[in-house]
Design a protein around this motif. Structure first.
Motif, PDB file in Angstrom:
ATOM      1  N   VAL A 142       0.828  -1.217   0.000  1.00 51.66           N
ATOM      2  CA  VAL A 142       0.000   0.000   0.000  1.00 51.66           C
ATOM      3  C   VAL A 142       0.860   1.264   0.000  1.00 51.66           C
ATOM      4  N   ARG A 143       2.111   1.148   0.390  1.00 52.54           N
ATOM      5  CA  ARG A 143       3.000   2.318   0.378  1.00 52.54           C
ATOM      6  C   ARG A 143       3.222   2.838  -1.047  1.00 52.54           C
ATOM      7  N   LYS A 144       2.955   1.997  -2.049  1.00 49.04           N
ATOM      8  CA  LYS A 144       3.108   2.397  -3.443  1.00 49.04           C
ATOM      9  C   LYS A 144       1.884   3.141  -3.965  1.00 49.04           C
ATOM     10  N   ASP A 145       0.774   3.100  -3.221  1.00 47.72           N
ATOM     11  CA  ASP A 145      -0.470   3.754  -3.638  1.00 47.72           C
ATOM     12  C   ASP A 145      -0.500   5.173  -3.071  1.00 47.72           C
ATOM     13  N   GLU A 146       0.072   6.108  -3.814  1.00 49.74           N
ATOM     14  CA  GLU A 146       0.194   7.486  -3.321  1.00 49.74           C
ATOM     15  C   GLU A 146      -1.166   8.128  -3.072  1.00 49.74           C
ATOM     16  N   GLU A 147      -2.101   7.917  -3.979  1.00 46.99           N
ATOM     17  CA  GLU A 147      -3.430   8.506  -3.786  1.00 46.99           C
ATOM     18  C   GLU A 147      -4.103   7.920  -2.545  1.00 46.99           C
ATOM     19  N   GLY A 148      -3.939   6.608  -2.339  1.00 46.10           N
ATOM     20  CA  GLY A 148      -4.501   5.969  -1.159  1.00 46.10           C
ATOM     21  C   GLY A 148      -3.915   6.540   0.122  1.00 46.10           C
ATOM     22  N   LEU A 149      -2.611   6.739   0.160  1.00 47.78           N
ATOM     23  CA  LEU A 149      -1.967   7.314   1.346  1.00 47.78           C
ATOM     24  C   LEU A 149      -2.397   8.760   1.567  1.00 47.78           C
ATOM     25  N   ASP A 150      -2.539   9.527   0.479  1.00 50.60           N
ATOM     26  CA  ASP A 150      -3.029  10.897   0.615  1.00 50.60           C
ATOM     27  C   ASP A 150      -4.452  10.922   1.175  1.00 50.60           C
ATOM     28  N   THR A 151      -5.252   9.963   0.752  1.00 54.43           N
ATOM     29  CA  THR A 151      -6.618   9.861   1.274  1.00 54.43           C
ATOM     30  C   THR A 151      -6.599   9.583   2.770  1.00 54.43           C
ATOM     31  N   MET A 152      -5.672   8.733   3.221  1.00 57.11           N
ATOM     32  CA  MET A 152      -5.554   8.425   4.652  1.00 57.11           C
ATOM     33  C   MET A 152      -5.121   9.659   5.438  1.00 57.11           C
ATOM     34  N   LYS A 153      -4.177  10.425   4.876  1.00 54.89           N
ATOM     35  CA  LYS A 153      -3.721  11.642   5.556  1.00 54.89           C
ATOM     36  C   LYS A 153      -4.863  12.636   5.696  1.00 54.89           C
ATOM     37  N   ASN A 154      -5.630  12.791   4.631  1.00 53.59           N
ATOM     38  CA  ASN A 154      -6.768  13.702   4.671  1.00 53.59           C
ATOM     39  C   ASN A 154      -7.818  13.214   5.676  1.00 53.59           C
ATOM     40  N   LEU A 155      -7.998  11.910   5.734  1.00 54.63           N
ATOM     41  CA  LEU A 155      -8.934  11.332   6.709  1.00 54.63           C
ATOM     42  C   LEU A 155      -8.480  11.671   8.128  1.00 54.63           C
ATOM     43  N   GLY A 156      -7.181  11.556   8.385  1.00 54.24           N
ATOM     44  CA  GLY A 156      -6.644  11.892   9.705  1.00 54.24           C
ATOM     45  C   GLY A 156      -6.839  13.356  10.055  1.00 54.24           C
ATOM     46  N   ARG A 157      -6.601  14.237   9.071  1.00 55.34           N
ATOM     47  CA  ARG A 157      -6.795  15.668   9.315  1.00 55.34           C
ATOM     48  C   ARG A 157      -8.265  15.976   9.591  1.00 55.34           C
ATOM     49  N   ASN A 158      -9.157  15.351   8.809  1.00 57.70           N
ATOM     50  CA  ASN A 158     -10.590  15.577   9.004  1.00 57.70           C
ATOM     51  C   ASN A 158     -11.068  15.035  10.346  1.00 57.70           C
ATOM     52  N   MET A 159     -10.524  13.906  10.748  1.00 60.17           N
ATOM     53  CA  MET A 159     -10.908  13.324  12.036  1.00 60.17           C
ATOM     54  C   MET A 159     -10.463  14.232  13.180  1.00 60.17           C
ATOM     55  N   ALA A 160      -9.244  14.743  13.085  1.00 63.33           N
ATOM     56  CA  ALA A 160      -8.737  15.656  14.109  1.00 63.33           C
ATOM     57  C   ALA A 160      -9.600  16.911  14.176  1.00 63.33           C
ATOM     58  N   TYR A 161      -9.954  17.450  13.015  1.00 67.82           N
ATOM     59  CA  TYR A 161     -10.797  18.644  12.966  1.00 67.82           C
ATOM     60  C   TYR A 161     -12.140  18.403  13.650  1.00 67.82           C
ATOM     61  N   LEU A 162     -12.786  17.290  13.315  1.00 70.75           N
ATOM     62  CA  LEU A 162     -14.092  16.992  13.889  1.00 70.75           C
ATOM     63  C   LEU A 162     -14.013  16.754  15.390  1.00 70.75           C
ATOM     64  N   LEU A 163     -13.009  16.015  15.825  1.00 68.87           N
ATOM     65  CA  LEU A 163     -12.842  15.772  17.269  1.00 68.87           C
ATOM     66  C   LEU A 163     -12.669  17.082  18.036  1.00 68.87           C
ATOM     67  N   LYS A 164     -11.854  17.980  17.491  1.00 67.71           N
ATOM     68  CA  LYS A 164     -11.614  19.259  18.171  1.00 67.71           C
ATOM     69  C   LYS A 164     -12.850  20.150  18.132  1.00 67.71           C
ATOM     70  N   ALA A 165     -13.572  20.132  17.022  1.00 66.67           N
ATOM     71  CA  ALA A 165     -14.800  20.923  16.926  1.00 66.67           C
ATOM     72  C   ALA A 165     -15.840  20.441  17.927  1.00 66.67           C
ATOM     73  N   LEU A 166     -15.965  19.135  18.072  1.00 67.72           N
ATOM     74  CA  LEU A 166     -16.913  18.584  19.041  1.00 67.72           C
ATOM     75  C   LEU A 166     -16.495  18.927  20.471  1.00 67.72           C
ATOM     76  N   GLU A 167     -15.184  18.859  20.728  1.00 67.26           N
ATOM     77  CA  GLU A 167     -14.698  19.202  22.066  1.00 67.26           C
ATOM     78  C   GLU A 167     -14.976  20.671  22.395  1.00 67.26           C
ATOM     79  N   GLU A 168     -14.759  21.550  21.417  1.00 67.94           N
ATOM     80  CA  GLU A 168     -15.033  22.969  21.623  1.00 67.94           C
ATOM     81  C   GLU A 168     -16.519  23.217  21.826  1.00 67.94           C
ATOM     82  N   GLY A 169     -17.341  22.499  21.081  1.00 65.69           N
ATOM     83  CA  GLY A 169     -18.794  22.634  21.219  1.00 65.69           C
ATOM     84  C   GLY A 169     -19.288  22.219  22.586  1.00 65.69           C
ATOM     85  N   GLN A 170     -18.686  21.177  23.148  1.00 62.51           N
ATOM     86  CA  GLN A 170     -19.065  20.720  24.494  1.00 62.51           C
ATOM     87  C   GLN A 170     -18.586  21.697  25.547  1.00 62.51           C
ATOM     88  N   ALA A 171     -17.441  22.323  25.297  1.00 65.76           N
ATOM     89  CA  ALA A 171     -16.898  23.271  26.276  1.00 65.76           C
ATOM     90  C   ALA A 171     -17.711  24.571  26.288  1.00 65.76           C
TER      91      ALA A 171
END
Length: 195
Positions: free
Chosen positions: A165-194
């Motif tokens: 899978v390390r050879k699938d650049e688009e797949g790895l980019d998709t995973m990185k974007n997924l991680g960034r989106n997950m971090a964004y959503l987690l932080k937004a939810l935390e701020e909303g609760q606060a």
């Protein structure tokens, strides 16, 4: 804040683990703690439909690691499910785990055990079957009233042998974007609760 990943692959530290770790890298950049549980070499028994989990918030059977993993899910803010494609679907261990987790959550519905947690799924495929595999894991999230994270494409990457899978650049980019989106959503939810 913590994200738990469950790797349903029969192979430890293979392609599915690589994809999960790629998502983790982005979560780490955002200061989010992570943990991966790998089901490789372990056997998760299917649900026995005994209904004894009602009111107990976990399965009563102790012959495998289900109780321990489910407890970690309850403590996590986000959950990543990862499975390679096996016969156009998730692995048998992941299927058994999700069935038991669904029954426990359903039998304890009033407690909303997993409600409003953040969920993401990833899959490694040799060729086909990636979408049904992702669907199976996303269905679990939706049944639990969880928030589902998207990316720039379906969260899949291609490769047969470990490391391919390390050879699938688009797949790895998709995973990185997924991680960034997950971090964004987690932080937004935390701020909303606060607030």
């Amino acid at each position: 804040m913590k994200v738990l990943a469950i790797n349903g692959s029969a192979g430890k530290d293979g392609n599915t683990a690589i994809l999960i770790n790629t998502v983790f890298e982005e979560l780490h950049k955002a200061g989010i703690e992570t943990e991966m549980v790998q089901l490789a070499g372990k056997n998760i028994e299917p649900c026995k439909a005994c209904w004894a989990c009602g009111g107990r918030k976990n399965c009563v059977h102790k012959k495998d690691l289900f109780q321990e993993i489910f407890e970690k899910m309850l403590q996590a803010d986000g959950i990543i499910l990862g499975s390679p494609v096996y016969t156009a679907n998730i692995s048998a261990n992941m299927q058994a785990f999700l069935e038991r987790a669904s029954v426990v959550a359903d039998m304890n519905k009033r407690d909303n055990l997993l409600q409003h947690k953040v969920g993401a799924a990833v899959t490694a495929a040799r060729r086909g079957g990636a979408l049904p595999t992702l669907d199976a894991m996303y269905h679990f999230f939706m049944l639990q009233n969880m928030f589902v994270v998207g990316s720039s494409y379906w969260a899949m990457a291609y490769g047969q042998m470990p490391g391919d899978v390390r050879k699938d650049e688009e797949g790895l980019d998709t995973m990185k974007n997924l991680g960034r989106n997950m971090a964004y959503l987690l932080k937004a939810l935390e701020e909303g609760q606060a607030g």
